[in-house]
Design an enzyme around this catalytic site. Structure first.
Site, PDB file in Angstrom:
ATOM      1  N   GLN A  42      -1.016  -4.780  -8.424  1.00 25.49           N
ATOM      2  CA  GLN A  42       0.233  -4.815  -9.467  1.00 25.49           C
ATOM      3  C   GLN A  42       0.676  -5.789  -9.995  1.00 25.49           C
ATOM      4  O   GLN A  42       1.780  -5.765 -10.687  1.00 25.49           O
ATOM      5  CB  GLN A  42       1.238  -3.705  -8.707  1.00 25.49           C
TER       6      GLN A  42
ATOM      7  N   PHE B 125       1.249   2.387  -5.744  1.00 25.13           N
ATOM      8  CA  PHE B 125       2.292   3.012  -5.316  1.00 25.13           C
ATOM      9  C   PHE B 125       3.104   1.989  -4.818  1.00 25.13           C
ATOM     10  O   PHE B 125       4.089   2.436  -4.025  1.00 25.13           O
ATOM     11  CB  PHE B 125       2.006   4.142  -4.203  1.00 25.13           C
TER      12      PHE B 125
ATOM     13  N   ARG C 121      18.021  -2.134  -2.352  1.00 24.67           N
ATOM     14  CA  ARG C 121      17.787  -0.672  -3.380  1.00 24.67           C
ATOM     15  C   ARG C 121      18.231   0.666  -2.522  1.00 24.67           C
ATOM     16  O   ARG C 121      18.678   1.503  -2.960  1.00 24.67           O
ATOM     17  CB  ARG C 121      16.474  -0.346  -4.163  1.00 24.67           C
TER      18      ARG C 121
ATOM     19  N   ARG D 212       6.914   3.054  -3.943  1.00 28.13           N
ATOM     20  CA  ARG D 212       7.302   3.991  -4.877  1.00 28.13           C
ATOM     21  C   ARG D 212       8.819   4.515  -4.537  1.00 28.13           C
ATOM     22  O   ARG D 212       9.043   4.869  -3.562  1.00 28.13           O
ATOM     23  CB  ARG D 212       6.646   5.255  -5.126  1.00 28.13           C
TER      24      ARG D 212
ATOM     25  N   THR E 276      16.214  -5.153  -9.863  1.00 25.80           N
ATOM     26  CA  THR E 276      17.378  -5.732  -9.394  1.00 25.80           C
ATOM     27  C   THR E 276      17.387  -7.093  -9.206  1.00 25.80           C
ATOM     28  O   THR E 276      18.320  -8.024  -9.336  1.00 25.80           O
ATOM     29  CB  THR E 276      17.837  -5.213  -7.934  1.00 25.80           C
TER      30      THR E 276
ATOM     31  N   ALA F   2       9.080  -0.993  -9.992  1.00 19.59           N
ATOM     32  CA  ALA F   2      10.194  -0.461 -10.506  1.00 19.59           C
ATOM     33  C   ALA F   2      10.322   0.382 -11.626  1.00 19.59           C
ATOM     34  O   ALA F   2      11.422   0.402 -12.287  1.00 19.59           O
ATOM     35  CB  ALA F   2      11.267  -1.831 -10.843  1.00 19.59           C
TER      36      ALA F   2
ATOM     37  N   GLU G  99       9.238   6.017 -10.632  1.00 15.79           N
ATOM     38  CA  GLU G  99       9.733   6.464  -9.234  1.00 15.79           C
ATOM     39  C   GLU G  99      10.734   7.653  -8.960  1.00 15.79           C
ATOM     40  O   GLU G  99      10.559   8.208  -7.940  1.00 15.79           O
ATOM     41  CB  GLU G  99      10.497   5.054  -8.640  1.00 15.79           C
TER      42      GLU G  99
END
Lengths: 494, 773
Positions: free
Chosen positions: B208, B239, B321, B353, B453, B522, B724
Site C-alpha cells: 500500500q 486492509f 486514533r 482498517r 493525523t 486512512a 474504514e
C-alpha cells in the site's frame, strides 16, 4: 501396469509421467502449464482460492466437484477432467457465473474470485435450475472472501442459477463421458521406482500386495490431511499409495439394518446415507470441512488417521459402528472405539489398511443426537463434538446409552461413567441426569488449546449431554438450538 | 483556482455517480488479472524463503547454516551481515525493526536468515535444516506482563475529569479486553526484485506504500532512492497489513537480487505470513464513568493499554486514533483519554482498517450499554442522549468542533426504517418464553474522522497524459487493493474529458511516475488521488481552453467536454481531433497534478488543532440469537444506513460498506488470536483462525446510502471516504450479543469481552446467572 497419469484438459487428453510423488495439482497448473488464474491463498485447503472443478463419470454422466488444488496430489487426477478458471469463458463471452459476478459486483480485490467462480461452476452443474441461498452458502463455505462480505457473490449465484444449463461443458458432456470411460482402465498405476513412487492400484488385492511390500508407504485417500504434511510440515513422503482407484472400495451399501461405507467413499457421497440415519448426522456431515474437502476427504481416512478432533468418529462410535481392516490376505473387524488406543496411536498393524466401516441404522427404540460446537458454524473444527444414542424401552427406561465425545481427550472417547449413570434410569429422571453430569466430569480431562479452554470444554460437554437428554425426553417445547434444527431437517426431507 | 471549483455541474455528470463495475472485474472472474505471483518470471528467477528461530525471546548464541547451504537447489543464504546498507525496515527508520535479526530474538517468527534457491519448495525445505543454539528468555506476551513502552504515555485531557467524577450522581468503573485481528488478505505478502544496470533495482511489491518500500530498499542497498523503482498494479487485499509490513519482503527480495544478480521472488507461506506480520492491536481497557440519572455523561476517564509487539512500527498513529475515536459519537464534557503502548515479544502490531479507531469506539459503545443496563433504559436512548449536538455539546476531546453532525437525522431514519421499537418489544416477549435461546438487538452509530493525523501524508500526486488519438493515460500515487480506487479516479478523469471509461487507461502505481507518495490508507485514497488527478486534468484542459479561445475565439465557459467530443460555439471536434490540433500548435498534453488537504492542522505535542477535514457517519442495527448453554451465536438481521456524502460510485461504496461490516463482525465474533506461553501464535492459518464465511451473513443484510447534499467541505464531487468507517458498524452485532445476555435478568450488566466467541459469551452468561454484576 501404467507409468503415466492421463486426464482431460480443455477437451484433450494430457499424459504426464515421471513426476515427484508429492507434486500437487496447483503447482502443475501454475508452474508447469503456466495457468496462473488459479491462486494459492493458504496452501492447506481452507480458503478455496485454488478451487478447480474435477469432472468424473458417474452412471454415464459427467459430474463436476470442486476440489482444493493446493492439497490435491497431481497423481490423484488420473482419469478425470480438470477444469480451471481460464477454461470457462468462450472467447470474449463470459460464463453465466462469471457474467453474474461482474454484473453483481461480486469481486473486489479479485484474488479469491477464481475459486468462487469454480465452486459456483460446480453448483451450476450439480443443479438443474434456481438454487436456494442455503445451498449457495453450503457450496461456497470453503471459499473465503475478505473484501465483499459475500452478499454480492450470493446474489450473483442466485442470478446465474436461473440461467439455462447450456455451457460448453454441457454441450461436450457426451464426448467427455466417453473419454472418461476410456481413461478408466483397470491397470495398476505406478510412477517412479521402489524408493520413490506414486502408486494407485486398481484392485484391493493389488493394494494389499503393494502395501505389504512397502509398509512404510503412506496410504492416501482424499489427501485432505496428508496434503498438509507436504505443504505445511514439509515432510518428505517418498512412497505414496493412492487408494482412490481401487475397484469397489468407494461403495456404499444400505442393507436396511446397516450402512457399509467403503474406505474411499467421500463425505460427499456418504452424506445422504448418513442423513437417512438421522438428520443430526446428516447436518454433522454437512458441517465437516467444506464442499471441496467433502468431495475429496473420505470417511475412512477421517477415521484411519486417528485425529482426536475428527468429527465423524464420535458420532459413528455412538452409533456402534464397526471397522473393517485388511493386511495381506487377512481381514478383521473391530468395534470402531477400539481402533483409537491413544493420541497418535491406532489399532492398526504394519501393512494393514482400513477397507470400510459398518454403521448400524437406528432402531425404532433408539434416539440419536449429535452436536458440534465451533467458533464458526461452517468449515470449522469442533471445540467439542458430542454424540448420543439412547435405547429406550416402552416405559421410557434407558436400556442402553452410548455417548462419545471429540475434543475432550487425546482420542475420540466414550463417556463410560455418564453412560452407566443413565443406564436403567428413566429418561426423564432428573436425579439420573445429575449423576450423569457428575460422572461426565470424571470421564474426561480435557486440555486448553487455541480452540477452547479445558473449563469451557467441560462446560460444553455437560451442556450437550443436557441438550440430548432434554430433546430425548421430549419434555421441553422450547427451542434448544440455533442451527441444525431437526424440524427444519424434517421439513427439508419432505 | 481550487480544483473543486472546476467541477462539472451536477446535472451534466455522465460518468461520476454511476455504479460501474470494478475496472478489473472481467479479468478477476476469468483469472487473467495478474497479481505479482502471476507475472511472467524473468528467466533465471530465484526464490526466497525465510528462516526463523524456535524462540520468542532471548539470544541466538550459535547458528549453523551449513546444512542449509548444502541443501538441494540452494544458491545462496543471507544473514544480517550480508546487508550492504541499513538493516532496518521500521517505517520511521528508528532502527528498532531489523530486516534480519542479529543475535537478539524479539518474537517467535522473527526472520534470521533467508534461503535463495532454484524453486520456492526447495528454498522452504532448506530453511528447516538450520541448527540453532539459543539462550531463551521468558517472553513477555500479554500487556498484563509488560512494563516497557515503545513510546511515551500520551493523553487528551479536557476539564477536570476527576472532580467531575466525584461530583457525578452516578459513577462506575470497569475493565475489559478487546482482541486483535489478522488481516487475512487472500494474497499473502509477496515481492519480486529484478536487478537492472548500474545497481538499479526494480521491485514489484504488494504494498500500500510503494514510496516507503522504495526508500527502505534504497537504504538497505545503500543506493539513492532514484535507483530504485517500485511498481504495484493490484493487491489481493491489504486492509492495512501491507502499509508498513510489506517492506520487509521487498527489502529481502532486493537484497537477494543484489547478492545473486538474478531476479528474486519472495512469497510468504500463509502460516509464515500470519506468524511474522503484525495485526490489529489488542487492548486492555480500564475506565471510570460519571453520569446523571438520565444517563448523560459528565466524566469519562479511560486508559487504553495496547499490545504493540516487539517494535514501534505504526503504533504512534494507530493508538492515537484509538484516542481520536474513544468518544465515537458522544460528547464527553470532562475527560481523560490515556494511552500506554506496551512492548511485547510478539509480532509488531500495525495498521488495520480503522487504524486503532475501532477499539476506541468499542469502548464507547460498551460504556453506553452499561449506563443503560444499570439505569434500566433502552441503550439507544442513552446513546441519543449523549450524541454530539449544538453549541456547548459539539467539542471533541481533542478540541475539534463537530460541525457537520448527521448523527441525529441518520440514526432517526435508521431507527424508523428498521422498526427498532416494535422489534425491541417483540424480542422482549420472545425472550420471556425462551429459556435456552435468547435474542438481542442493538443500534449503534459511527462517526469517523477523515484525514491522516500525521499531517505530511495529506498530499497526493497524479500524472495524466492525453494522446493524439484522444486516449488518456492515468497514473497516481494511490494503490489498488480491491477497493475500487483506480475505477473511481478514472471515473473522475473520464468525466473531466467527457469520454467513455474505455478511453482512460488505468495503469500500475509506480514510484518513477509519481514520487513521494503517501500510503493508500486512512480511507483517503480517493479524496487525495482523485483530487490530484482532477488537478492534472484541469491543467491540460486549461491549456486546451486557451488554445480554443486563441484559435476559435470561444470563451472557456462555452466549451463542453462530453460524449467523447469537445463542443464549443456551434461546432465540435472529437477529443482526438482537438488533441491533434493542439499538438500541432505545440501545446503540452500531459500534466502532473497535485493536491494537499486544506484547512487541517494538528499539533500532537499540544494536542490541539483540527486534525480532520470532515467526519463520515453511519449507523447499523443488528439482531442476534445466542444459545445460553453453549455460547453459540447467530446474526439474524442487519440494517445499515451509511453516509458517503454524494457517492462517486454507489455500487463500489456499498461493496466497501458490506465488506467492512463483515470484516468488523469477524473481528468482534469469530476471529480470535491465541498465543501460547512460549510466545508462539497458535492460530496461524485459516484452519484455526476463523474469518466469517457466507453462512455467517444474515439473509436480511440491507445496506443503504444516506442521501444528502454531500460533504460540507469541498471534497471530490462532495463524496466522502468509505474505506474504514463501515468497519465499525458491526459493533452493533457485539452490542446485540450483550443485549441478549442482558435479557437473562433485570439489572444484568453483561461482562462481555471482544471477540464474542462462544467461550466469551458463555463467560458472560455465567457471570449474568451468578449475579456477578
Amino acid at each position: 501396469m501404467r507409468d503415466t497419469i492421463r486426464f482431460i484438459r480443455r477437451g484433450g487428453i494430457v499424459e504426464v509421467g515421471n513426476f515427484d510423488p508429492m507434486a500437487m495439482l496447483l503447482d502443475h497448473l501454475r508452474l508447469e502449464e503456466g495457468a496462473k488464474g488459479t491462486k494459492e491463498g493458504c496452501g492447506e485447503g481452507d480458503c478455496g482460492a485454488c478451487t478447480v472443478a474435477i469432472g468424473r463419470c458417474r452412471n454415464g454422466e459427467v459430474v463436476y466437484e470442486p476440489v482444493n488444488a493446493c492439497i490435491q496430489l497431481l497423481g490423484m487426477v488420473d482419469g478425470t477432467e480438470v477444469v480451471a478458471i481460464e477454461d470457462l469463458a468462450e472467447g470474449d463471452v463470459l460464463h453465466p457465473i462469471q457474467q453474474a459476478m461482474v454484473d453483481r459486483h461480486g469481486s473486489q480485490c479479485g484474488f479469491c474470485t477464481p475459486g468462487f467462480v469454480m465452486s459456483l461452476f460446480a453448483l451450476f452443474h450439480a443443479s438443474q435450475g434456481p438454487v436456494t441461498r442455503g445451498e449457495i452458502n453450503d457450496w461456497i463455505a470453503g471459499n473465503l472472501c475478505r473484501c465483499t462480505g459475500y452478499r454480492p457473490i450470493v446474489d450473483a449465484a442466485l442470478e446465474a442459477s436461473g440461467a439455462p444449463r447450456a455451457d460448453k461443458f454441457h454441450k461436450a458432456s457426451a464426448d467427455t463421458a466417453g473419454i472418461l470411460q476410456f481413461l478408466a482402465d483397470d491397470r495398476d498405476l505406478f510412477i517412479g521406482d521402489d524408493d520413490r513412487f506414486f502408486a494407485a492400484p486398481a484392485s484391493v488385492d493389488a493394494l494389499a500386495a503393494l502395501y505389504q511390500k512397502h509398509p512404510t508407504a503412506v496410504i492416501v485417500a482424499g489427501a485432505t490431511d496428508v496434503g498438509l504434511w507436504i505443504t505445511k510440515q514439509l515432510r518428505d513422503i517418498p512412497k505414496i499409495i493412492h487408494i482412490g482407484r481401487v475397484a469397489g472400495m468407494n461403495r456404499i451399501e444400505d442393507t436396511g439394518r446397516e450402512i457399509l461405507i467403503g474406505a474411499t467413499a467421500t463425505f460427499a457421497n456418504a452424506e445422504p446415507y448418513m442423513r437417512a440415519i438421522d438428520p443430526d448426522l446428516g447436518e454433522l456431515f454437512r458441517r465437516i470441512g467444506s464442499k471441496q474437502v467433502r468431495a475429496s476427504g473420505t470417511v475412512g481416512g477421517n477415521v484411519a488417521n486417528g485425529s482426536p478432533i475428527g468429527d465423524s468418529p464420535p458420532a459413528l462410535i455412538a452409533l456402534g459402528a464397526t471397522m473393517e481392516l485388511r493386511r495381506g490376505d487377512r481381514a478383521r473387524a473391530i468395534p470402531l472405539e477400539d481402533f483409537f488406543i491413544d493420541y497418535g496411536k491406532q489399532n492398526r498393524a504394519s501393512g494393514e489398511f482400513v477397507t470400510g466401516l459398518l454403521v448400524p441404522r437406528l432402531r425404532e427404540d433408539q434416539v440419536f443426537r449429535c452436536y458440534k460446537v465451533t467458533k464458526r458454524f461452517d468449515q470449522d473444527i469442533s471445540a467439542v463434538m458430542g454424540a448420543f444414542r439412547f435405547t429406550l424401552d416402552a416405559d421410557g427406561l434407558i436400556r442402553e446409552t452410548r455417548i462419545a465425545y471429540g475434543g475432550m481427550a487425546g482420542t475420540p472417547k466414550r463417556a463410560k461413567g455418564a453412560e452407566a449413570a443413565l443406564n436403567g434410569a428413566a429418561i426423564r429422571d432428573s436425579a439420573a441426569w445429575s449423576k450423569a453430569f457428575a460422572a461426565l466430569r470424571e470421564d474426561y480431562a480435557p486440555l486448553d488449546d487455541h480452540r477452547a479452554s479445558a473449563a469451557y470444554r467441560a462446560e460444553i460437554a455437560h451442556a450437550l449431554l443436557g441438550k440430548a437428554l432434554l430433546e430425548a425426553a421430549g419434555t421441553s417445547t422450547a427451542r434448544t438450538r440455533i442451527v441444525g434444527r431437526r424440524e427444519e431437517a424434517a421439513d427439508a426431507a419432505e | 483556482m481550487p480544483p473543486s471549483e472546476t467541477l462539472i455541474p451536477e446535472a451534466e455528470l455522465q460518468v461520476v455517480r454511476k455504479s460501474l463495475p470494478h475496472d478489473s472485474a472481467p479479468r478477476h472472474v476469468t483469472g487473467s488479472a495478474a497479481y505479482i505471483d502471476d507475472i511472467r518470471e524473468p528467466q533465471g528467477t530465484l526464490h526466497i524463503a525465510p528462516g526463523y528461530a524456535p524462540i520468542a525471546s532471548g539470544r541466538i548464541t550459535a547458528l549453523d547454516l551449513s546444512a542449509v547451504r548444502a541443501a538441494p537447489g540452494v544458491v545462496a543464504v543471507m544473514t544480517a551481515e550480508d546487508i550492504p546498507g541499513a538493516n532496518d525496515i521500521s517505517p520511521k527508520l528508528v532502527g528498532d525493526d531489523p530486516a534480519l535479526a542479529v543475535g537478539e530474538i524479539r518474537f517467535h517468527g522473527q526472520v534470521v536468515f533467508i534461503v535463495i534457491a532454484e524453486t520456492r519448495d526447495l528454498a522452504r525445505r532448506a530453511t528447516r535444516k538450520a541448527k540453532y543454539t539459543t539462550e531463551a528468555a521468558v517472553p513477555v506476551i500479554d500487556v498484563s506482563e509488560a512494563s516497557e513502552l515503545v513510546l511515551p504515555e500520551y493523553a487528551f485531557v479536557q476539564g477536570d475529569p476527576d472532580a467531575a467524577l466525584e461530583a457525578a450522581p452516578v459513577s462506575f468503573s470497569d475493565t475489559f479486553r478487546i482482541g486483535g485481528q489478522e488481516h487475512f488478505y487472500l494474497e499473502g505478502q509477496i515481492a519480486m526484485a529484478v536487478p537492472g544496470e548500474a545497481g538499479e533495482m526494480f521491485v514489484y511489491s504488494s504494498t500500500q506504500h510503494p514510496s516507503e518500500v522504495q526508500h527502505l530498499v534504497a537504504h538497505a542497498l545503500h543506493l539513492p532512492s532514484s535507483a530504485v523503482t517500485v511498481e504495484i498494479r493490484r493487491m489481493g487485499g491489504a486492509f492495512g497489513g501491507k502499509e508498513s509490513q510489506a517492506s520487509q519482503w521487498a527489502v529481502l527480495a532486493a537484497l537477494a537480487a543484489w547478492k545473486t544478480g538474478a531476479p528474486c521472488k519472495m512469497r510468504l507461506d500463509r502460516d509464515d505470513d500470519m506468524m511474522m506480520t503484525g495485526k490489529r492491536h489488542d487492548f486492555r481497557v480500564g475506565y471510570r464513568v460519571g453520569h446523571d440519572e438520565a444517563g448523560v455523561l459528565q466524566s469519562v476517564d479511560v486508559t487504553f493499554d495496547a499490545r504493540c509487539g516487539h517494535s514501534e512500527d505504526l503504533s504512534m498513529g494507530v493508538v492515537d486514533r484509538t484516542m481520536f475515536h474513544a468518544d465515537n459519537s458522544y460528547f464527553y464534557p470532562q475527560t481523560r483519554i490515556l494511552t500506554r503502548r506496551y512492548r511485547t515479544n510478539t509480532c509488531s502490531n500495525t495498521a488495520f482498517r480503522g487504524f486503532g479507531g475501532p477499539q476506541g469506539m468499542v469502548f464507547a459503545e460498551r460504556m453506553m450499554d452499561q449506563i443503560a443496563y444499570r439505569l434500566g433504559m433502552d441503550p439507544l436512548d442513552v446513546r441519543k442522549a449523549n450524541f454530539y449536538a449544538g453549541r456547548g455539546r459539539d467539542l471533541t476531546p481533542y478540541g475539534q468542533q463537530v460541525s457537520d453532525n448527521l448523527l441525529h437525522e441518520l440514526v432517526a431514519e435508521l431507527e424508523a426504517d428498521c422498526d427498532y421499537r416494535a422489534r425491541r418489544a417483540e424480542i422482549a416477549a420472545w425472550n420471556a418464553e425462551s429459556r435456552i435461546l435468547k435474542r438481542g438487538l442493538a443500534l449503534t452509530p459511527v462517526k469517523f474522522g477523515i484525514s491522516f493525523t500525521l499531517m505530511p501524508l495529506n498530499q497526493a500526486g497524479a500524472l495524466v497524459h492525453l494522446y493524439r488519438d484522444g486516449s488518456l493515460h492515468l497514473n497516481h500515487g494511490g494503490t489498488e487493493m480491491g477497493q475500487g480506487l483506480f475505477l473511481k479516479v478514472a471515473q473522475v478523469v473520464a468525466e473531466e474529458f467527457g469520454v467513455d471509461m474505455g478511453k482512460v487507461a488505468i495503469t500500475a502505481t509506480r514510484t518513477d511516475k509519481v514520487p513521494n507518495t503517501s500510503p493508500t490508507a486512512a480511507s483517503s485514497g480517493t479524496d487525495l488521488n482523485a483530487m490530484a488527478a482532477l488537478a492534472a486534468c484541469g491543467e491540460i484542459k486549461d491549456r486546451l481552453f486557451a488554445f480554443i479561445e486563441q484559435k476559435w475565439r470561444v470563451r472557456r465557459d462555452q466549451v463542453r467536454f462530453r460524449d467523447n467530443r469537445v463542443f464549443f460555439g456551434n461546432q465540435s471536434l472529437s477529443l482526438a481531433e482537438l488533441a491533434s490540433a493542439a499538438y500541432a500548435e505545440r501545446i503540452q498534453l500531459s500534466s502532473a497534478g497535485y493536491y494537499r488537504t486544506p484547512i487541517i492542522a494538528w499539533n500532537r505535542d499540544k494536542a490541539e488543532g483540527r486534525p480532520f477535514l470532515y467526519y463520515a457517519y453511519g449507523a447499523s442495527c443488528s439482531e442476534v440469537t445466542i444459545d445460553t448453554m453453549t455460547g453459540e451465536m447467530k446474526v439474524d438481521r442487519v440494517d445499515v444506513l451509511h453516509d458517503v456524502g454524494k457517492s462517486l460510485n454507489p455500487a463500489i461504496d456499498i461493496g466497501q460498506i458490506e465488506g467492512g461490516f463483515v470484516q468488523g463482525m469477524g473481528w468482534l465474533t469469530t476471529e480470535e488470536l491465541v498465543w501460547d506461553k512460549q510466545g508462539r501464535l497458535r492460530t496461524h492459518a485459516p484452519s484455526t483462525y476463523k474469518i466469517p464465511t457466507a453462512s455467517d451473513i444474515p439473509e436480511h443484510f440491507v445496506v443503504k446510502l444516506f442521501q444528502s447534499e454531500g460533504a460540507r467541505e469541498k471534497t471530490i464531487y462532495r463524496s466522502k471516504a468509505v474505506g474504514e468507517p463501515p468497519l465499525m458498524l458491526p459493533i452493533s452485532v457485539w452490542c446485540a450479543v450483550a443485549n441478549a445476555i442482558a435479557s437473562l435478568g433485570p439489572g444484568v450488566v453483561p461482562d462481555l469481552d471482544a471477540p464474542a466467541t462462544p467461550e466469551a459469551i458463555m463467560k458472560a452468561v455465567r457471570g449474568a446467572r451468578s449475579g456477578g454484576n
